[in-house]
Design a protein around this motif. Structure first.
Motif, PDB file in Angstrom:
ATOM      1  N   LEU A 138       3.449   5.957  -3.004  1.00 19.21           N
ATOM      2  CA  LEU A 138       4.380   5.996  -3.425  1.00 19.21           C
ATOM      3  C   LEU A 138       4.570   6.580  -5.143  1.00 19.21           C
ATOM      4  CD1 LEU A 138       7.503   5.335  -1.360  1.00 19.21           C
ATOM      5  CD2 LEU A 138       6.635   7.344  -1.146  1.00 19.21           C
ATOM      6  N   ALA A 139       3.935   5.773  -5.732  1.00 18.21           N
ATOM      7  CA  ALA A 139       3.629   5.597  -7.170  1.00 18.21           C
ATOM      8  C   ALA A 139       2.670   6.498  -7.327  1.00 18.21           C
ATOM      9  CB  ALA A 139       3.378   4.090  -7.815  1.00 18.21           C
ATOM     10  N   ARG A 140       1.302   7.504  -6.819  1.00 20.32           N
ATOM     11  CA  ARG A 140       0.811   7.814  -7.105  1.00 20.32           C
ATOM     12  C   ARG A 140       0.932   9.022  -6.458  1.00 20.32           C
ATOM     13  NH1 ARG A 140      -3.395   4.564  -5.059  1.00 20.32           N
ATOM     14  NH2 ARG A 140      -2.828   4.224  -3.245  1.00 20.32           N
TER      15      ARG A 140
ATOM     16  N   GLU B 239       0.843  -0.610  -0.361  1.00 18.60           N
ATOM     17  CA  GLU B 239      -0.212  -0.039  -0.293  1.00 18.60           C
ATOM     18  C   GLU B 239       0.863   1.243  -0.322  1.00 18.60           C
ATOM     19  OE1 GLU B 239      -2.032  -3.798   1.633  1.00 18.60           O
ATOM     20  OE2 GLU B 239       0.031  -1.895   2.474  1.00 18.60           O
ATOM     21  N   GLN B 240       1.890   1.079   0.464  1.00 19.74           N
ATOM     22  CA  GLN B 240       3.084   2.128   0.917  1.00 19.74           C
ATOM     23  C   GLN B 240       3.590   2.554  -1.090  1.00 19.74           C
ATOM     24  OE1 GLN B 240       5.153   2.243   3.670  1.00 19.74           O
ATOM     25  NE2 GLN B 240       6.634   4.009   3.435  1.00 19.74           N
ATOM     26  N   ALA B 241       3.638   1.953  -1.197  1.00 19.29           N
ATOM     27  CA  ALA B 241       4.259   1.168  -2.545  1.00 19.29           C
ATOM     28  C   ALA B 241       3.574   2.294  -3.755  1.00 19.29           C
ATOM     29  CB  ALA B 241       5.128  -0.304  -3.237  1.00 19.29           C
ATOM     30  N   MET B 242       2.125   1.904  -3.453  1.00 18.84           N
ATOM     31  CA  MET B 242       1.197   2.276  -4.410  1.00 18.84           C
ATOM     32  C   MET B 242       1.373   3.528  -4.441  1.00 18.84           C
ATOM     33  SD  MET B 242      -0.172   0.118  -6.303  1.00 18.84           S
ATOM     34  CE  MET B 242      -1.241   1.655  -7.019  1.00 18.84           C
TER      35      MET B 242
ATOM     36  N   CYS C 236       9.388  -5.015  -7.273  1.00 13.94           N
ATOM     37  CA  CYS C 236       9.414  -3.798  -7.547  1.00 13.94           C
ATOM     38  C   CYS C 236       9.763  -2.523  -7.391  1.00 13.94           C
ATOM     39  CB  CYS C 236       7.876  -3.460  -7.177  1.00 13.94           C
ATOM     40  SG  CYS C 236       6.200  -4.570  -6.928  1.00 13.94           S
ATOM     41  N   LYS C 237       9.347  -1.654  -8.733  1.00 11.12           N
ATOM     42  CA  LYS C 237       9.875   0.051  -9.555  1.00 11.12           C
ATOM     43  C   LYS C 237       8.922   0.575  -9.858  1.00 11.12           C
ATOM     44  CE  LYS C 237      13.757   1.276 -12.238  1.00 11.12           C
ATOM     45  NZ  LYS C 237      14.138   1.461 -13.422  1.00 11.12           N
TER      46      LYS C 237
ATOM     47  N   ASP D  84       4.284   4.526 -12.435  1.00 10.09           N
ATOM     48  CA  ASP D  84       3.071   3.340 -12.088  1.00 10.09           C
ATOM     49  C   ASP D  84       4.556   2.371 -11.262  1.00 10.09           C
ATOM     50  OD1 ASP D  84       1.266   3.049 -13.996  1.00 10.09           O
ATOM     51  OD2 ASP D  84       2.469   3.301 -15.432  1.00 10.09           O
ATOM     52  N   LEU D  85       3.518   1.595 -10.699  1.00 11.72           N
ATOM     53  CA  LEU D  85       4.648   0.639 -10.019  1.00 11.72           C
ATOM     54  C   LEU D  85       4.070  -0.921 -10.598  1.00 11.72           C
ATOM     55  CD1 LEU D  85       5.569  -0.412  -6.778  1.00 11.72           C
ATOM     56  CD2 LEU D  85       3.982  -0.802  -5.975  1.00 11.72           C
ATOM     57  N   VAL D  86       5.739  -1.520 -11.116  1.00  8.92           N
ATOM     58  CA  VAL D  86       5.943  -2.847 -12.074  1.00  8.92           C
ATOM     59  C   VAL D  86       6.610  -3.578 -11.594  1.00  8.92           C
ATOM     60  CG1 VAL D  86       6.736  -3.411 -13.661  1.00  8.92           C
ATOM     61  CG2 VAL D  86       5.540  -0.999 -13.478  1.00  8.92           C
TER      62      VAL D  86
END
Length: 232
Positions: free
Chosen positions: A41-43, A36-39, A61-62, A48-50
């Protein structure tokens, strides 16, 4: 953020794991974080979180612009296919006891093929008793490979099949690079010819101008041909 679905990589909401090892957009290691934290940061970065390594524990993920990533990969794939489809295998046949003049001629053809970005299959053809002297063909192929080493490398080592011995040379440059250099050389030749034509026209103009400045000779009349001492 809109989720674009890939058949190869999971991105954004399709990543359903508790945590991931996150890599930043510039390759920096952020560490293990909740998905959820990674998502989030992506927003925040409009990225995108890939998932780039699904089998790792936790998955890696990157943060990236996935549309740009797919476009660049497609471009690379097209370039790779173009290079593969444009690669042609030429063939050059030699006899084990080829004379020096013929050898130099055929070597020149091999160099031209390699510089054009094509592979070359060299075939040594044995006849009669020559088949009992395979070293003649091997030595000839080795000599040729050494002579063209600046333009090609051995892709397939010498191999004898029946009455023939084969070797394959691969160009040191890609077909696209060879084509670019050929086009550049063509442009240089055209520019050189244009310069020579311009210089020739300039020289012609100079000569015409010089001719105009030359004093004109007076036309001789009947009286000019008479002896001045003759009294009329």
């Amino acid at each position: 953020m809109e989720d674009t679905i890939s058949n190869e990589l999971r991105i954004n909401e399709r990543i359903r794991v508790p945590e991931v090892r996150l890599v930043g957009p510039n390759g920096e290691q952020i560490g293990i974080v909740r998905v959820e934290q990674a998502m989030q940061l992506a927003r925040e970065h409009d990225l995108d979180l890939v998932e780039v390594a699904a089998t790792a524990r936790p998955p890696v993920c990157k943060l990236m612009d996935y549309g740009k990533f797919k476009y660049e990969n497609a471009q690379k794939a097209r370039e790779s296919r173009r290079n593969q489809s444009n690669t042609v295998i030429k063939e050059m046949k030699l006899r084990p006891k080829i004379d020096e003049h013929d050898y130099e001629t055929k070597k020149g053809h091999v160099v031209r093929f390699l510089r054009g970005g094509d592979k070359v299959k060299i075939t040594i053809m044995f006849r009669g008793r020559e088949q009992s002297r395979p070293e003649l063909g091997f030595n000839l192929l080795k000599r040729l490979a050494d002579d063209v080493v600046a333009d090609g490398v051995i892709e397939q080592n010498p191999k004898q099949e029946g009455r023939n011995m084969h070797m394959v040379l691969a160009p040191t440059r890609k077909k696209s690079e060879a084509r670019t250099e050929q086009e550049a050389e063509k442009a240089r030749r055209q520019a050189r010819r244009a310069d020579e034509a311009a210089a020739e026209k300039a020289e012609e103009a100079r000569l015409r101008e010089a001719a105009k400045k030359q004093p004109r000779k007076k036309k001789r009349g009947p009286a000019d041909n008479m002896d001045p001492d003759i009294d009329l």
